[in-house]
Design a protein around this motif. Structure first.
Motif, mmCIF file in Angstrom:
data_model
loop_
_atom_site.group_PDB
_atom_site.id
_atom_site.type_symbol
_atom_site.label_atom_id
_atom_site.label_comp_id
_atom_site.label_asym_id
_atom_site.label_seq_id
_atom_site.Cartn_x
_atom_site.Cartn_y
_atom_site.Cartn_z
ATOM 1 N N TYR A 57 44.066 33.278 37.188
ATOM 2 C CA TYR A 57 44.205 34.498 37.975
ATOM 3 C C TYR A 57 44.177 35.684 37.027
ATOM 4 O O TYR A 57 44.890 35.695 36.019
ATOM 5 C CB TYR A 57 45.510 34.474 38.781
ATOM 6 C CG TYR A 57 45.495 33.448 39.886
ATOM 7 C CD1 TYR A 57 45.013 33.767 41.144
ATOM 8 C CD2 TYR A 57 45.934 32.144 39.654
ATOM 9 C CE1 TYR A 57 44.979 32.816 42.166
ATOM 10 C CE2 TYR A 57 45.901 31.189 40.664
ATOM 11 C CZ TYR A 57 45.425 31.539 41.914
ATOM 12 O OH TYR A 57 45.384 30.594 42.911
ATOM 13 N N CYS A 58 43.326 36.649 37.367
ATOM 14 C CA CYS A 58 43.155 37.824 36.523
ATOM 15 C C CYS A 58 44.509 38.490 36.269
ATOM 16 O O CYS A 58 45.264 38.753 37.203
ATOM 17 C CB CYS A 58 42.197 38.805 37.202
ATOM 18 S SG CYS A 58 41.960 40.348 36.295
ATOM 19 N N ASN A 63 42.935 38.528 41.009
ATOM 20 C CA ASN A 63 41.849 37.824 41.677
ATOM 21 C C ASN A 63 41.622 36.505 40.943
ATOM 22 O O ASN A 63 42.013 36.360 39.786
ATOM 23 C CB ASN A 63 40.576 38.686 41.640
ATOM 24 C CG ASN A 63 39.461 38.114 42.488
ATOM 25 O OD1 ASN A 63 39.683 37.299 43.370
ATOM 26 N ND2 ASN A 63 38.241 38.556 42.205
ATOM 27 N N VAL A 64 40.989 35.529 41.588
ATOM 28 C CA VAL A 64 40.690 34.267 40.900
ATOM 29 C C VAL A 64 39.632 34.522 39.835
ATOM 30 O O VAL A 64 38.770 35.391 39.989
ATOM 31 C CB VAL A 64 40.197 33.185 41.881
ATOM 32 C CG1 VAL A 64 41.327 32.674 42.727
ATOM 33 C CG2 VAL A 64 39.058 33.695 42.733
ATOM 34 N N SER A 65 39.716 33.757 38.762
ATOM 35 C CA SER A 65 38.812 33.996 37.647
ATOM 36 C C SER A 65 38.680 32.742 36.789
ATOM 37 O O SER A 65 39.512 31.824 36.866
ATOM 38 C CB SER A 65 39.351 35.163 36.804
ATOM 39 O OG SER A 65 38.573 35.365 35.652
ATOM 40 N N ASP A 66 37.621 32.714 35.983
ATOM 41 C CA ASP A 66 37.449 31.628 35.025
ATOM 42 C C ASP A 66 38.109 31.963 33.689
ATOM 43 O O ASP A 66 38.209 31.118 32.811
ATOM 44 C CB ASP A 66 35.958 31.348 34.791
ATOM 45 C CG ASP A 66 35.293 30.762 36.033
ATOM 46 O OD1 ASP A 66 35.999 30.141 36.853
ATOM 47 O OD2 ASP A 66 34.064 30.930 36.176
ATOM 48 N N SER A 67 38.516 33.233 33.543
ATOM 49 C CA SER A 67 39.143 33.679 32.301
ATOM 50 C C SER A 67 40.339 34.561 32.623
ATOM 51 O O SER A 67 40.653 34.805 33.789
ATOM 52 C CB SER A 67 38.122 34.447 31.442
ATOM 53 O OG SER A 67 37.602 35.555 32.155
ATOM 54 N N THR A 69 40.688 37.677 32.378
ATOM 55 C CA THR A 69 40.280 38.893 33.080
ATOM 56 C C THR A 69 39.053 38.570 33.915
ATOM 57 O O THR A 69 38.078 38.015 33.404
ATOM 58 C CB THR A 69 39.939 40.026 32.091
ATOM 59 O OG1 THR A 69 41.058 40.253 31.233
ATOM 60 C CG2 THR A 69 39.612 41.318 32.837
ATOM 61 N N CYS A 70 39.085 38.925 35.192
ATOM 62 C CA CYS A 70 37.973 38.578 36.087
ATOM 63 C C CYS A 70 36.737 39.412 35.772
ATOM 64 O O CYS A 70 36.807 40.442 35.104
ATOM 65 C CB CYS A 70 38.386 38.764 37.544
ATOM 66 S SG CYS A 70 38.568 40.477 38.059
ATOM 67 N N SER A 71 35.601 38.983 36.304
ATOM 68 C CA SER A 71 34.332 39.651 36.034
ATOM 69 C C SER A 71 34.305 41.075 36.588
ATOM 70 O O SER A 71 33.637 41.951 36.031
ATOM 71 C CB SER A 71 33.174 38.842 36.641
ATOM 72 O OG SER A 71 33.352 38.686 38.044
ATOM 73 N N CYS A 73 36.953 43.215 36.846
ATOM 74 C CA CYS A 73 37.743 44.070 35.947
ATOM 75 C C CYS A 73 37.049 44.259 34.604
ATOM 76 O O CYS A 73 37.224 45.295 33.950
ATOM 77 C CB CYS A 73 39.130 43.478 35.733
ATOM 78 S SG CYS A 73 40.225 43.625 37.177
#
Length: 206
Positions: A57-58, A63-67, A69-71, A73
């Motif tokens: 989670y960013c 927000n959901v994310s793979d890292s 910080t989300c794409s 942001c």
């Protein structure tokens, strides 16, 4: 419901735990998977396991994310002076699909609901306040858009956030609430119709 196999019964029980899926639908899905190649079931199982174990989670907007910080942001193309506040992640996806918003988001993770025991401290409201207080220079937040449900709980949450933001002098707006395209006035509820009249906009033929 009688099952010819305990394995099928267990699969149906777990699948039916998903929202909107009853026992009959779960059985159809389980039998469908049995007809597919074994690799199909393995891919599904691996995707679900990866989702649970690797999703993040960013740390900025939640927000959901793979890292971390989300794409959204991370993007240098977004207007960082505008933050759209939403109840949960599906709302971000819905707004993004319109391609009409180019700012940032803040996911509260719910709305204030005393009946369900959800108070302001259970949401990401303080994190939002910190984002605004910490913004400065060219990236100073100038507007907060409250895109929350048009319910009593949603209005309560909007009111609480607006009061908390008062000291920062930031503009607070809400998404328009009105008659949907193709809607007939006689079938529209009084509250929606009343809000539509109060939030009317100029009509131009230019």
């Amino acid at each position: 419901m009688n099952f010819p196999s305990k394995l099928i019964e267990d699969a149906v029980t777990e699948i039916s735990r998903l929202p909107g899926i009853g026992k009959k639908t779960a059985l159809r899905l389980a039998l469908h998977l049995l007809k597919q190649k074994e690799s199909v079931s393995e891919d599904l199982a691996n995707a679900i396991l990866s989702l649970r174990k690797q999703i993040k989670y960013c740390h900025t907007c939640f927000n959901v994310s793979d890292s971390e910080t989300c794409s959204i942001c991370r993007s240098g193309r977004r207007d960082r002076t505008i933050i759209c506040v939403v109840e949960d992640i599906p709302d971000v996806l819905a707004i993004e699909n319109t391609s009409q918003f180019n700012g940032l988001y803040h996911v509260l993770g719910g709305i204030i609901s005393p009946i369900q025991g959800i108070g302001p401290d259970d949401l990401k409201i303080e994190a939002l306040i910190s984002r605004i207080a910490g913004s400065e220079g060219e990236e100073k937040v100038s507007e907060i858009i409250l895109a929350l449900p048009a319910t009593m709980e949603g209005d309560t949450t909007s009111f609480f956030i607006t009061r908390r933001l008062k000291e920062f002098g930031v503009k607070v707006s809400t998404i328009a609430r009105g008659i949907p395209i193709g809607g007939e006035l006689e079938y529209t509820d009084e509250i929606t119709l009343g809000r539509s009249i109060l939030t009317r906009v100029n009509y131009s033929v230019d």
